[in-house]
Design a protein around this motif. Structure first.
Motif: not given
Length: 231
Positions: A83-100
């Motif tokens: 990809f020429d760009g990657v975005v993660m919007l308001n989602s990282l805090h929903h990923v389990p901490v061990a997987s962030q």
């Protein structure tokens, strides 16, 4: 009053990504597809993922020309440097901490060399956050996401920090019911907490809401990180 500027999140993201027309962009944690649809509208070739089946269905409806798959951010179904760009919007805090950490490494893996990796996260501050806390208190989750980003950008981490921007998003609602519907739309699991939280939410909206035409507004501070894969 906060010194942070008021800004629209999509504007912040497009400024961080640069020109997207004719370029490939990944929306990781796409939710109902609002960002994916906006990227398509700017002429990008869009792929999107979300771990929730209902969100994937909604995103396919909102962004029919995008490739939308059910997948987690920590196991992206794409080759290296896709990809020429990657975005993660308001989602990282929903990923389990061990997987962030894994999710952040994956976003770097699928980005082309020098391509922007844009992470936008809400902060545990502001009148919007205060009013939503009786429904769900994300204080710890939001702090953990910021810590994960810092670790990923530290020496030896997979990403390199290029720029940060803190801003406030002004969210307007006609009434408390509309605010509660927005909270549940973002996470249907919050429905369970509504009955016991309604009185507190009404009190906090009365305390913190800013009068606007046809309703009230609440402020949610965000932090945008513009990153690249470390070479």
């Amino acid at each position: 009053m906060s010194a942070r500027p008021v800004a629209d999140t999509l504007t912040v993201i497009f400024e961080a990504l640069g020109e997207v027309s004719g370029r490939s962009v990944l929306d990781a944690g796409c939710g109902h597809g609002r960002l994916a649809a906006a990227l398509l509208g700017r002429g990008a070739g869009v792929a999107a993922v979300d771990p929730d089946a209902a969100a994937v269905s909604a995103a396919r409806t909102a962004a029919p020309a995008a490739r939308v798959e059910q997948a987690s951010a920590e196991a992206l179904p794409f080759p290296d440097a896709s990809f020429d760009g990657v975005v993660m919007l308001n989602s990282l805090h929903h990923v389990p901490v061990a997987s962030q950490a894994g999710a952040l490494a994956e976003m770097g893996r699928v980005a082309k060399p020098g391509a922007p990796v844009v992470i936008v996260e809400p902060l545990a501050e502001g009148s919007f956050f205060a009013a939503m806390r009786p429904v769900e208190d994300e204080t710890e989750a939001r702090a953990e996401a910021q810590a994960a980003i810092a670790t990923a950008c530290a020496e030896g981490g997979p990403l390199r920090l290029m720029e940060t921007l803190e801003y406030e998003r002004l969210n307007a609602f006609p009434d408390v019911e509309a605010f509660l519907r927005a909270l549940v739309s973002a996470d249907p699991a919050r429905e369970i907490a509504l009955a016991g939280a309604r009185a507190d939410v009404e009190r906090l909206v009365a305390e913190h809401g800013e009068p606007v035409a046809n309703g009230f507004a609440l402020r949610q501070p965000h932090r945008m990180h513009q990153l690249v894969k470390r070479s």
